[in-house]
Design an enzyme around this catalytic site. Sequence first.
Site, PDB file in Angstrom:
ATOM      1  N   GLY A   1       2.776   4.133   1.355  1.00  0.00           N
ATOM      2  CA  GLY A   1       3.012   4.470   2.789  1.00  0.00           C
ATOM      3  C   GLY A   1       3.590   3.154   3.505  1.00  0.00           C
ATOM      4  O   GLY A   1       3.731   3.231   4.740  1.00  0.00           O
ATOM      5  N   SER A   2       3.371   2.309   2.823  1.00  0.00           N
ATOM      6  CA  SER A   2       4.015   0.762   3.510  1.00  0.00           C
ATOM      7  C   SER A   2       5.594   0.810   3.641  1.00  0.00           C
ATOM      8  O   SER A   2       5.817   0.201   4.743  1.00  0.00           O
ATOM      9  CB  SER A   2       3.474  -0.370   2.674  1.00  0.00           C
ATOM     10  N   GLY A   3       6.199   1.732   2.995  1.00  0.00           N
ATOM     11  CA  GLY A   3       7.724   1.717   3.082  1.00  0.00           C
ATOM     12  C   GLY A   3       8.345   1.164   1.852  1.00  0.00           C
ATOM     13  O   GLY A   3       9.665   1.057   1.990  1.00  0.00           O
ATOM     14  N   LYS A   4       7.740   1.002   0.752  1.00  0.00           N
ATOM     15  CA  LYS A   4       8.500   0.481  -0.432  1.00  0.00           C
ATOM     16  C   LYS A   4       9.644   1.324  -0.778  1.00  0.00           C
ATOM     17  O   LYS A   4      10.798   0.816  -0.827  1.00  0.00           O
ATOM     18  CB  LYS A   4       7.665   0.569  -1.601  1.00  0.00           C
TER      19      LYS A   4
ATOM     20  N   SER B   1       1.439  -1.294  -7.469  1.00  0.00           N
ATOM     21  CA  SER B   1       0.898  -2.619  -8.690  1.00  0.00           C
ATOM     22  C   SER B   1      -0.072  -3.492  -7.609  1.00  0.00           C
ATOM     23  O   SER B   1       0.248  -4.629  -7.368  1.00  0.00           O
ATOM     24  CB  SER B   1       2.190  -3.394  -8.603  1.00  0.00           C
TER      25      SER B   1
ATOM     26  N   LEU C   1       0.666  -1.310   0.090  1.00  0.00           N
ATOM     27  CA  LEU C   1      -0.007  -0.091   0.092  1.00  0.00           C
ATOM     28  C   LEU C   1       0.866   1.280   0.164  1.00  0.00           C
ATOM     29  O   LEU C   1       2.152   1.180   0.244  1.00  0.00           O
ATOM     30  CB  LEU C   1      -0.957   0.039   1.301  1.00  0.00           C
TER      31      LEU C   1
END
Length: 204
Positions: free
Chosen positions: A43-46, A114, A41
């Site tokens: 803001g998940s930290g990708k 994605s 998502l």
Amino acid sequence: MIDNINKKNKNNVIWQYFYINKIKREKLNNHKSALLWFTGLSGSGKSTIANALEKKLYFMNIHTYILDGDNIRSGLCSDLSFIDKDRKENIRRVGEVSKLMVDAGLIVLSTFISPHRFERKKIRYILGKNQFIEIFIDTSFNLCKERDSKGLYKKVSNKKIKNFTGVDSVYELPVNPEIILNGEQKISVSVNKIILLLKSMKII
């Protein structure tokens, strides 16, 4: 009529092979090439994890490049919206660019939400065995919303953004990713886990 023209043009396209290929580039770089596909998502930290990972790989003399969602949408995919059809085309283009960069001998770090499982599967297919490494950043919706580093969730709440993944647009969880990272753990822990994976796969 247009379909017939496209079919005819496609029949006239022949892939050109060159002496310097991926195998020779990998030998020159002293490591394998691969696509690390970060998904999760907003803001998940990708991007944060990919950035820290690339820094560590850089000091290990590993040749890399980050393909970031926002950066790609500011250029290559600036003509696309966020409806499902355009999201799929966005990922298709990124997949083709990633394939070329992997062929160039690089370890490519792609950071894209994605949301569609099938689109990720298609990229895995075009990259081939052990070339596509799916990295799922498993971060709760509430934590992503709390972080909101880009202010996107706030805009969603104010109804300034539509078709936002996790809110009014679907995100399909990966089924069998190569690695699942807890989005709440320290960045260094996530980075080290990926490094260990790359070593176990004999990519680096």
